[in-house]
Design a protein around this motif. Sequence first.
Motif, short mmCIF file in Angstrom:
data_model
loop_
_atom_site.label_atom_id
_atom_site.label_comp_id
_atom_site.label_asym_id
_atom_site.label_seq_id
_atom_site.Cartn_x
_atom_site.Cartn_y
_atom_site.Cartn_z
N LEU A 1 8.83 3.68 14.85
CA LEU A 1 9.20 4.27 16.14
C LEU A 1 8.16 5.28 16.62
O LEU A 1 7.87 5.37 17.81
N VAL A 2 7.62 6.04 15.68
CA VAL A 2 6.72 7.13 16.04
C VAL A 2 5.28 6.65 16.24
O VAL A 2 4.64 6.98 17.24
N SER A 3 4.78 5.86 15.30
CA SER A 3 3.36 5.51 15.35
C SER A 3 3.09 4.02 15.49
O SER A 3 1.94 3.59 15.45
N GLU A 4 4.16 3.23 15.61
CA GLU A 4 4.07 1.78 15.74
C GLU A 4 3.39 1.11 14.54
O GLU A 4 2.75 0.08 14.66
N LEU A 5 3.54 1.74 13.36
CA LEU A 5 3.06 1.18 12.10
C LEU A 5 4.23 1.10 11.13
O LEU A 5 4.88 2.11 10.86
N TYR A 6 4.52 -0.10 10.61
CA TYR A 6 5.61 -0.25 9.65
C TYR A 6 5.08 0.03 8.25
O TYR A 6 4.73 -0.88 7.49
N ALA A 7 4.95 1.31 7.94
CA ALA A 7 4.43 1.77 6.64
C ALA A 7 4.96 3.17 6.41
O ALA A 7 5.47 3.82 7.32
N LEU A 8 4.84 3.64 5.17
CA LEU A 8 5.23 5.02 4.90
C LEU A 8 4.28 5.95 5.64
O LEU A 8 3.07 5.71 5.67
N PRO A 9 4.80 6.98 6.27
CA PRO A 9 3.93 7.90 7.00
C PRO A 9 3.03 8.69 6.06
O PRO A 9 3.37 8.93 4.91
N LYS A 10 1.89 9.11 6.56
CA LYS A 10 0.95 9.89 5.75
C LYS A 10 1.45 11.31 5.53
O LYS A 10 1.11 11.94 4.56
#
Length: 65
Positions: free
Chosen positions: A9-18
């Motif tokens: 939702l936030v960064s349009e990346l389906y991964a754990l946030p940094k």
Amino acid sequence: MNVRKANLLVSELYALPKSKSTISQQAIFGGQQRLYATKNESIAVLNSFPIFVYDYFNINLIVKS
């Protein structure tokens, strides 16, 4: 995993946030408005418990599980 969905939702990346600060409540709300509310008049519903666990505990514990 809800943490990945929140990051989507936030960064349009389906991964754990940094960083934990990447998926703040304000950032999630902004992503929901940008991606869903203004286009589809709907919002995504995320369970808050996984995000709480991610925020409270060390990320390494979650990834190993």
